[in-house]
Scaffold this active site. Structure first.
Site, short mmCIF file in Angstrom:
data_model
loop_
_atom_site.label_atom_id
_atom_site.label_comp_id
_atom_site.label_asym_id
_atom_site.label_seq_id
_atom_site.Cartn_x
_atom_site.Cartn_y
_atom_site.Cartn_z
N GLY A 58 0.82 -1.20 0.00
CA GLY A 58 0.00 0.00 0.00
C GLY A 58 0.86 1.25 0.00
CB CYS A 59 0.42 4.46 1.75
SG CYS A 59 1.28 6.02 2.04
CG PHE A 60 5.53 5.00 -1.60
CD1 PHE A 60 4.95 6.17 -1.15
CD2 PHE A 60 5.91 4.92 -2.94
CE1 PHE A 60 4.75 7.26 -1.99
CE2 PHE A 60 5.70 6.00 -3.80
CZ PHE A 60 5.11 7.18 -3.32
#
Length: 222
Positions: A58-60
């Site tokens: 998901g969101c890095f």
């Protein structure tokens, strides 16, 4: 009842718009800042002594935060992997048409931390049952994945996934992909270490996105 219903309604609408903007997607507030080359390693660290692992969860921004404290991890870099377009920008990837996924490259000292230990960190920071993205970030650009860089990593990643599939207490079904790593493209400098540079905005995003609550529901208390 408020004596100024129009003012109250306008204020609520403004708050709702702010929440929508902040939570819409990881990195949605990115600027047009250009990218730079690979960042320098800490003084005294030789890249030849390090190993590389690549994970998508998901969101890095959140993935960097998860791996940075791990003993032996020297550096994490936010970027993109797995697509058809060479050297994409964030805006191109987040549109969902390039085939890339947000990922983090982890440089670590194998004398201090093993790949198996990194896999444990990965699994505890991902919803492996979600094929449509991660948490509030939807689309294939946020899909979870392990990108192996050699045959031993492939074997270890495959074994770790199989072990979870056979564990009655683990989430299921596990749909996280295990794929050979292709070119990794560094994201804009704005995204690197975002959780450290913008803690207030980051923590609001992470909380509103429901990431911590979902991970606790899947894996138990941290």
């Amino acid at each position: 009842m408020s004596k100024h219903p129009m003012i109250k309604t306008t204020a609520l609408a403004a708050v709702a718009l702010l929440l929508t903007t902040l939570v819409a997607a990881c990195g949605e507030s990115a600027t047009t800042e250009t990218r730079s080359g690979p960042e320098e390693l800490p003084a005294g660290v030789d890249r030849e002594d390090l190993a590389t692992a690549v994970f998508a969860a998901g969101c890095f921004w959140c993935v960097e935060e998860a791996f940075d404290p791990v003993p032996g991890v020297v550096k994490t870099t936010s970027g993109f992997i797995g697509g058809q377009l060479a050297d994409p920008t964030y805006k191109e990837v987040v549109a969902g048409d390039t085939g890339h996924t947000e990922a983090v490259e982890v440089l670590y000292d194998p004398e201090k931390s093993s790949y198996d230990e990194l896999l444990t960190v990965f699994w505890r920071n991902v919803d492996p049952t979600d094929a449509g993205g991660q948490f509030c970030d939807r689309g294939s650009q946020y899909r979870s994945g392990i990108f192996y860089t050699n045959d031993p990593q492939k074997a270890q990643a495959t074994a770790s996934k199989k072990a979870l599939q056979q564990d009655p207490d683990a989430p299921s079904p596990i749909v996280t992909e295990i794929t050979e790593a292709g070119p990794f493209y560094m994201a804009e400098q704005y995204h690197q270490n975002y959780y450290q540079k913008n803690p207030v905005r980051y923590n609001f995003y992470k909380t509103a996105c429901g990431r911590a609550d979902r991970l606790e529901a899947l894996w138990g208390p941290k």
